[in-house]
Design an enzyme around this catalytic site. Structure first.
Site, PDB file in Angstrom:
ATOM      1  N   SER A 193       0.808  -1.220   0.000  1.00  0.00           N
ATOM      2  CA  SER A 193       0.000   0.000   0.000  1.00  0.00           C
ATOM      3  C   SER A 193       0.841   1.270   0.000  1.00  0.00           C
ATOM      4  CB  SER A 193      -0.935   0.008   1.220  1.00  0.00           C
ATOM      5  OG  SER A 193      -0.190  -0.127   2.423  1.00  0.00           O
ATOM      6  N   GLY A 227      -1.798  -4.365   0.997  1.00  0.00           N
ATOM      7  CA  GLY A 227      -1.911  -5.565   1.818  1.00  0.00           C
ATOM      8  C   GLY A 227      -0.990  -6.691   1.413  1.00  0.00           C
ATOM      9  N   ASN A 272       3.867  -5.495   5.619  1.00  0.00           N
ATOM     10  CA  ASN A 272       2.695  -6.238   6.088  1.00  0.00           C
ATOM     11  C   ASN A 272       3.092  -7.521   6.802  1.00  0.00           C
ATOM     12  OD1 ASN A 272       0.408  -4.578   5.197  1.00  0.00           O
ATOM     13  ND2 ASN A 272       1.184  -4.988   3.148  1.00  0.00           N
ATOM     14  N   ASP A 302      -3.850   6.771  10.485  1.00  0.00           N
ATOM     15  CA  ASP A 302      -3.347   5.492  10.988  1.00  0.00           C
ATOM     16  C   ASP A 302      -1.863   5.561  11.355  1.00  0.00           C
ATOM     17  OD1 ASP A 302      -2.061   5.500   8.519  1.00  0.00           O
ATOM     18  OD2 ASP A 302      -3.265   3.883   7.682  1.00  0.00           O
ATOM     19  N   HIS A 339       0.409   5.261   6.692  1.00  0.00           N
ATOM     20  CA  HIS A 339       0.364   5.580   5.272  1.00  0.00           C
ATOM     21  C   HIS A 339       0.527   7.075   5.012  1.00  0.00           C
ATOM     22  CE1 HIS A 339      -1.850   1.699   5.540  1.00  0.00           C
ATOM     23  NE2 HIS A 339      -1.147   1.469   4.436  1.00  0.00           N
TER      24      HIS A 339
END
Length: 198
Positions: free
Chosen positions: A27, A64, A93, A174, A177
């Site tokens: 991502s 992801g 991830n 978050d 990102h």
């Protein structure tokens, strides 16, 4: 003519100039929660086009994705696009899921071997995790990238999110990102690092 595919590779060694860059990432490179044309790979391709560089950028990043997923996806991408350079931006991830660092390292090493066997050079991206994963795990995870780069003799692109942390408007809520506003800064970082290979 700007050539950007829904997927995105790029250079070789300084002695062999690249004409196709394949970005295999998650991502952080796929443009999480933004349009594809806002993500840094697209901006990088536009920058090179404006500079008159004849480099095709193929962004094969999937939000992801893990190193295991990359192992499944890379062989057909190599066959289809025959890149000069593969930019590997995977492992984050895996780390967020707490997977064993030695497994992540083995998978990344296999990805590098696959690319090299297909005639592509590799640039590995350093990855860092949020500080709440425990000091021991963080040390084991974050050290694997520099060790692997040394062992495999591949360039290590510094973690391009690190300079953005703490800057107003650069990170999503978050804390993981980068925002759309941060994408041009990432494109600049990557461009500067890859410039010697163009």
């Amino acid at each position: 003519m700007l050539r950007i595919l829904v997927l995105f590779v790029f250079l070789g060694s300084p002695a062999v100039l690249a004409d196709t860059l394949l970005i295999l990432g998650d991502s952080l490179s796929a443009g999480y929660r933004m349009r594809a044309d806002q993500a840094w790979p697209h901006l990088l391709a536009e920058k090179w086009q404006q500079q008159g560089r004849d480099v095709t950028v193929i962004n094969a990043s999937v939000s992801g994705d893990t190193t295991q997923g990359g192992l499944q996806r890379l062989p057909p991408l190599l066959q289809r696009h025959q890149p000069s350079l593969v930019l590997l931006e995977l492992g984050g991830n895996d780390g967020l899921r707490g997977l064993p660092p030695d497994l992540i390292e083995r998978n990344l090493a296999q990805l590098i071997t696959l690319a090299n066997n297909a005639g592509a050079r590799v640039v590995l991206t350093d990855i860092q995790l949020p500080p709440n994963y425990g000091r021991r795990y963080l040390q084991q995870f974050e050290s694997l990238f520099s060790r692997l780069a040394t062992q495999q003799q591949v360039p290590l692109l510094p973690f391009f999110v690190a300079p953005l942390i703490g800057q107003n408007g650069m990170m999503m809520d978050d804390g993981i990102h980068p925002t759309a506003e941060a994408q041009p800064l990432i494109a600049e970082q990557v461009d500067e690092f890859l410039a010697p290979y163009l």
